[in-house]
Motif scaffolding. Structure first.
Motif, PDB file in Angstrom:
ATOM      1  N   ASP A 300       0.646  -1.279  -0.137  1.00 51.05           N
ATOM      2  CA  ASP A 300       0.089  -0.027   0.097  1.00 51.05           C
ATOM      3  C   ASP A 300       0.801   1.173  -0.060  1.00 51.05           C
ATOM      4  OD1 ASP A 300      -2.923   1.204   0.506  1.00 51.05           O
ATOM      5  OD2 ASP A 300      -1.537   2.256   1.784  1.00 51.05           O
ATOM      6  N   GLU A 336       1.223   6.361  -6.567  1.00 48.71           N
ATOM      7  CA  GLU A 336       0.454   5.274  -6.609  1.00 48.71           C
ATOM      8  C   GLU A 336      -0.549   5.232  -5.425  1.00 48.71           C
ATOM      9  OE1 GLU A 336       0.102   3.137  -8.673  1.00 48.71           O
ATOM     10  OE2 GLU A 336       2.010   2.422  -9.952  1.00 48.71           O
ATOM     11  N   ASN A 338      -4.111   5.260  -3.574  1.00 46.40           N
ATOM     12  CA  ASN A 338      -5.413   5.088  -4.212  1.00 46.40           C
ATOM     13  C   ASN A 338      -6.245   6.371  -4.252  1.00 46.40           C
ATOM     14  OD1 ASN A 338      -8.337   4.292  -4.392  1.00 46.40           O
ATOM     15  ND2 ASN A 338      -8.205   2.514  -2.994  1.00 46.40           N
ATOM     16  N   ASP A 340      -9.234   6.821  -4.303  1.00 46.79           N
ATOM     17  CA  ASP A 340     -10.243   7.177  -3.812  1.00 46.79           C
ATOM     18  C   ASP A 340     -10.379   7.472  -2.416  1.00 46.79           C
ATOM     19  OD1 ASP A 340     -12.081   6.309  -5.947  1.00 46.79           O
ATOM     20  OD2 ASP A 340     -11.669   4.236  -5.500  1.00 46.79           O
ATOM     21  N   SER A 344      -6.042  12.270  -1.150  1.00 46.65           N
ATOM     22  CA  SER A 344      -4.939  11.422  -1.671  1.00 46.65           C
ATOM     23  C   SER A 344      -3.783  12.333  -2.454  1.00 46.65           C
ATOM     24  CB  SER A 344      -5.603  10.547  -3.053  1.00 46.65           C
ATOM     25  OG  SER A 344      -6.176  11.090  -3.834  1.00 46.65           O
ATOM     26  N   LYS A 371      -1.301   0.990 -10.524  1.00 41.08           N
ATOM     27  CA  LYS A 371      -1.987   0.218  -9.691  1.00 41.08           C
ATOM     28  C   LYS A 371      -3.225   0.462  -9.826  1.00 41.08           C
ATOM     29  CE  LYS A 371      -1.699  -1.902  -4.994  1.00 41.08           C
ATOM     30  NZ  LYS A 371      -0.668  -1.677  -3.702  1.00 41.08           N
ATOM     31  N   HIS A 372      -3.832   1.646  -9.737  1.00 36.86           N
ATOM     32  CA  HIS A 372      -5.152   2.024  -9.645  1.00 36.86           C
ATOM     33  C   HIS A 372      -5.850   2.436 -11.119  1.00 36.86           C
ATOM     34  CE1 HIS A 372      -5.136   1.544  -5.341  1.00 36.86           C
ATOM     35  NE2 HIS A 372      -4.084   1.965  -5.303  1.00 36.86           N
ATOM     36  N   THR A 374      -7.877   1.824 -14.030  1.00 39.44           N
ATOM     37  CA  THR A 374      -8.811   0.654 -13.914  1.00 39.44           C
ATOM     38  C   THR A 374      -9.498   0.318 -15.397  1.00 39.44           C
ATOM     39  OG1 THR A 374     -10.756   2.659 -14.094  1.00 39.44           O
ATOM     40  CG2 THR A 374     -10.045   1.768 -12.014  1.00 39.44           C
TER      41      THR A 374
END
Length: 511
Positions: A300, A336, A338, A340, A344, A371-372, A374
């Protein structure tokens, strides 16, 4: 400095990184590997491969190891055999028909003299290439930072070339020819120009030469020097570093732990190889890029932010010990978190500004979101714009272009064109806004940066109490556990004997 970092805490972090690195540095000083020895032969002028495609440097190194033992190094047995039988280094087949032994007395002195002279010629070529780069920078001009870094990866070097030149014309300052998937696990360097590769193009000396010539051509056309990057990692890290110096590459991916964590290469093999490769990079004036961004693809990005900074401090220490200057330390990190998560972007700014202030003279390489991403290309394009904004706002040095199709397919030329348009707009619109970006004292950004630095110190303190090899075995970096007695390439590690001789190391350490 904008974050109000405590200089004593920063100094403590560096001191702990140096303590953690020292046992590994000693390990690297007292061991060699098959790839280090093959790199010595390459610097001495051995080229080519046999009819089956096995490089002569592999054949010779394997024969020396079998007959004389590699703990003495490859140089003395090889040059002793050349002297005894009147063979030229350019005749590897005849050399392999001899018997290798470790010379003593006057024969050892003569072999040492001839080995040093041959390797010195290779290093002289590297010196010439460094001077040539400086001449071309004066002639064509050096683009202002942040440099725009773009990947080319067709698998076919003859397709890579026009794509790289087109990217340069559209604003790319650095072209990275990503390697074919799996090359890092090959214990040999392929020969010649290659036209087949999976998700990348093989790193070979001829491919290096072809792309360097193509970028020199477009540099003259554009009036700015376009840099070339490849990957000095994997089982052939020292050899690829030597080839990069011989063919005037400008940057090389070269991380102290990436191969361990993400390719399961033995930790000792990696640390021995990275020290020699960085000595070559230092001499060649090559900027290294480290791979901390990869940690955040498995861990993370908020919880593991301190592991990134700890690795950067370790990479800095290993780099300095090998002779790299601050301007050659392209330490890596990434956007990187998230998207959401509330705040952030503020967290990203805190992390990026922290790294910028910890390493003010390093050409930091900032990696885009992966990584995020989509598959929603519109959201992806917006996220890349935020990445570009964070990079410019915190004064990052090298921005790798983010693609809105990340993780969907290998980007089309149209995807790259849109990505370049994105970063051009942000860079133009933001201008020198980094001069005005001053986080509020005691505010969210400054406090988050101090928290990450404090966690970094705690982590490095724990690493010093155990050892770096133990920390890696426990999955401290990038989650994955890699013990020192396992992993690919361990059989290629050799403890040096008292009679060990490496003319390349001698020459590089005298610089």
């Amino acid at each position: 400095m904008k974050l109000g970092l405590d200089p004593a805490v920063v100094s403590k972090a560096r001191a702990l990184a140096a303590r953690a690195a020292e046992p590994v540095i000693e390990l690297a000083r007292t061991h060699t590997t098959v790839s280090v020895e093959r790199a010595v032969l390459r610097l001495a002028g051995v080229t080519g491969a046999d009819a089956d495609g096995t490089p002569w440097v592999n054949r010779i190194t394997d024969a020396v190891r079998e007959q004389a033992g590699l703990e003495h190094g490859v140089a003395l047995p090889v040059f002793h055999a050349l002297n005894e039988h009147g063979i030229e280094l350019g005749d590897p087949l005849s050399l392999l028909e001899t018997t290798f032994a470790v010379p003593t007395g006057a024969r050892a002195t003569l072999a040492r003299k001839h080995a040093r002279a041959a390797v010195a010629r290779g290093i002289a070529t590297i010196d010439h290439n460094r001077a040539e780069r400086q001449r071309l920078l004066r002639e064509h001009g050096d683009p202002a930072m942040p440099w725009i870094y773009l990947i080319v990866a067709t698998g076919d070097i003859y397709e890579d070339i026009p794509q790289a030149q087109a990217a340069a014309r559209e604003g790319a300052d650095v072209i990275a020819v990503i390697r074919s998937t799996g090359q890092s696990l090959l214990d040999y360097v392929p020969e010649g120009a290659t036209r087949q590769g999976y998700a990348g193009t093989y790193a070979t000396q001829e491919n290096f030469r072809l792309m360097r010539a193509a970028l020199d051509e477009v540099s003259a056309e554009l009036g700015r020097y376009v840099r070339l990057t490849n990957y000095a990692s994997g089982l052939c890290m020292p050899e690829i570093a030597a080839l990069a110096g011989l063919e005037r590459l400008d940057m090389m991916l070269n991380d102290c732990m990436y191969g361990i964590i993400f390719r399961d290469i033995n930790p000792i093999r990696t640390f021995v190889d990275q020290r020699f490769s960085r000595q070559v990079h230092a001499r060649a004036g090559i900027v290294i890029n480290t791979g901390e961004d990869n940690y955040l693809t498995t861990a993370d990005a908020v919880d593991a932010a301190h592991t990134v900074v700890a690795s950067q401090l370790l990479n800095e220490r290993f780099g300095h010990e090998a002779g790299l200057a601050d301007w050659q330390l392209g330490l890596g990190h990434a956007f990187e978190i998230n998207p959401d998560i509330p705040d952030s972007f503020r967290l990203e700014l805190a992390h990026a500004q922290l790294v910028r202030e910890l390493f003010p003279d390093a050409p930091l390489k900032y990696m885009p979101p992966t990584k995020h991403m989509t598959g929603n290309i519109f959201a992806g394009y917006l996220l890349d714009a935020f990445f570009n904004l964070a990079g410019v706002l915190t004064g990052q040095s090298i921005l790798l272009i983010g693609m809105m199709t990340e993780g969907i397919h290998t980007p089309w030329l149209s995807d790259r064109d849109l990505a370049l348009e994105n970063v051009r707009y942000v860079r133009r619109a933001v201008g020198a806004l980094h001069e005005d970006f001053v986080p509020a004292p005691g505010g969210f950004v400054a406090e988050r940066a101090r928290q990450v630095l404090s966690e970094t110190v705690d982590l490095l303190d724990r690493v010093c109490d155990s050892s770096l090899l133990t920390a890696i075995a426990e999955g401290t970096f990038g989650v994955t556990r890699r013990p020192p007695d396992r992993g690919r390439g361990l059989e290629g590690v050799v403890r040096q004997a008292d009679t060990y001789y490496n003319p390349a190391t001698d020459l590089l350490e005298q610089a």
